[in-house]
Design a protein around this motif. Structure first.
Motif, PDB file in Angstrom:
ATOM      1  N   PHE A 173       0.825  -1.205   0.000  1.00  0.00           N
ATOM      2  CA  PHE A 173       0.000   0.000   0.000  1.00  0.00           C
ATOM      3  C   PHE A 173       0.860   1.255   0.000  1.00  0.00           C
ATOM      4  O   PHE A 173       0.479   2.270  -0.599  1.00  0.00           O
TER       5      PHE A 173
ATOM      6  N   MET B 200      -9.780   7.741   0.620  1.00  0.00           N
ATOM      7  CA  MET B 200     -10.507   6.700  -0.125  1.00  0.00           C
ATOM      8  C   MET B 200     -12.015   6.817   0.079  1.00  0.00           C
ATOM      9  O   MET B 200     -12.789   6.553  -0.840  1.00  0.00           O
TER      10      MET B 200
ATOM     11  N   ILE C  52     -13.241   0.108  -6.128  1.00  0.00           N
ATOM     12  CA  ILE C  52     -11.804   0.047  -5.802  1.00  0.00           C
ATOM     13  C   ILE C  52     -11.461   0.941  -4.606  1.00  0.00           C
ATOM     14  O   ILE C  52     -10.869   0.459  -3.633  1.00  0.00           O
ATOM     15  N   PRO C  53     -11.818   2.231  -4.616  1.00  0.00           N
ATOM     16  CA  PRO C  53     -11.481   3.021  -3.426  1.00  0.00           C
ATOM     17  C   PRO C  53     -12.218   2.543  -2.176  1.00  0.00           C
ATOM     18  O   PRO C  53     -11.678   2.646  -1.069  1.00  0.00           O
TER      19      PRO C  53
ATOM     20  N   LEU D  15     -10.177  -0.473  -0.932  1.00  0.00           N
ATOM     21  CA  LEU D  15      -8.914   0.032  -0.376  1.00  0.00           C
ATOM     22  C   LEU D  15      -9.156   0.705   0.968  1.00  0.00           C
ATOM     23  O   LEU D  15      -8.371   0.523   1.914  1.00  0.00           O
TER      24      LEU D  15
ATOM     25  N   LEU E 210      -7.564  -0.284   4.545  1.00  0.00           N
ATOM     26  CA  LEU E 210      -6.827   0.724   5.309  1.00  0.00           C
ATOM     27  C   LEU E 210      -7.363   0.842   6.736  1.00  0.00           C
ATOM     28  O   LEU E 210      -6.585   0.998   7.683  1.00  0.00           O
TER      29      LEU E 210
END
Length: 140
Positions: free
Chosen positions: A29, A92, A111-112, A115, A119
């Protein structure tokens, strides 16, 4: 009540596989966000166009790019990893909402969003490494 009882430290040493996994995720990451931020800062035409379409100006592209580079580096510093992951998770979350509100297909937000979830898990996994003075600021 003593100061030491207020800070909850891990009871045991983490399993080596957990430590390896945490480092692997941090490196992966860290590289991902450092690269993504560098692309924004370098003025990639696709990034310039994308931020123009948002209507927030190029200053926002520079801000997000710098925050991503800083967060990517922060993920590699154990004492800062949880805070860096938290900051990147906020970015994100914003990206997820922007993609949901944009005219592009809604699956672009996936995708975000994924992620961001990873995170948040990284914040949890690395929180014990954050200095106690900083952790104390987040207590009620």
């Amino acid at each position: 009540m003593s100061q030491s009882t207020l800070v909850r430290e891990p009871a045991t040493t983490p399993h080596p596989l957990r430590t390896t996994g945490r480092w692997a995720l941090s490196i992966l990451f860290g590289a991902l966000f450092a690269y993504s931020g560098a692309v924004k800062l370098a003025g990639d035409p696709e990034q310039v166009e994308g931020f123009e379409e948002l209507g927030w100006g190029q200053w926002f592209r520079y801000f997000i790019g710098a925050a991503e580079v800083a967060g990517g580096i922060g993920l590699l510093i154990p004492a800062l990893a949880a805070l860096a992951a938290a900051g990147l998770a906020v970015i994100m979350a914003g990206a997820t909402f922007v993609h949901l509100l944009d005219e592009h297909p809604a699956y672009f937000a996936l995708i975000p969003a994924v992620l961001g979830v990873v995170l948040v898990l990284m914040v949890r996994a690395n929180w014990h490494r954050t200095p106690s003075a900083i952790r104390g600021a987040f207590r009620r």
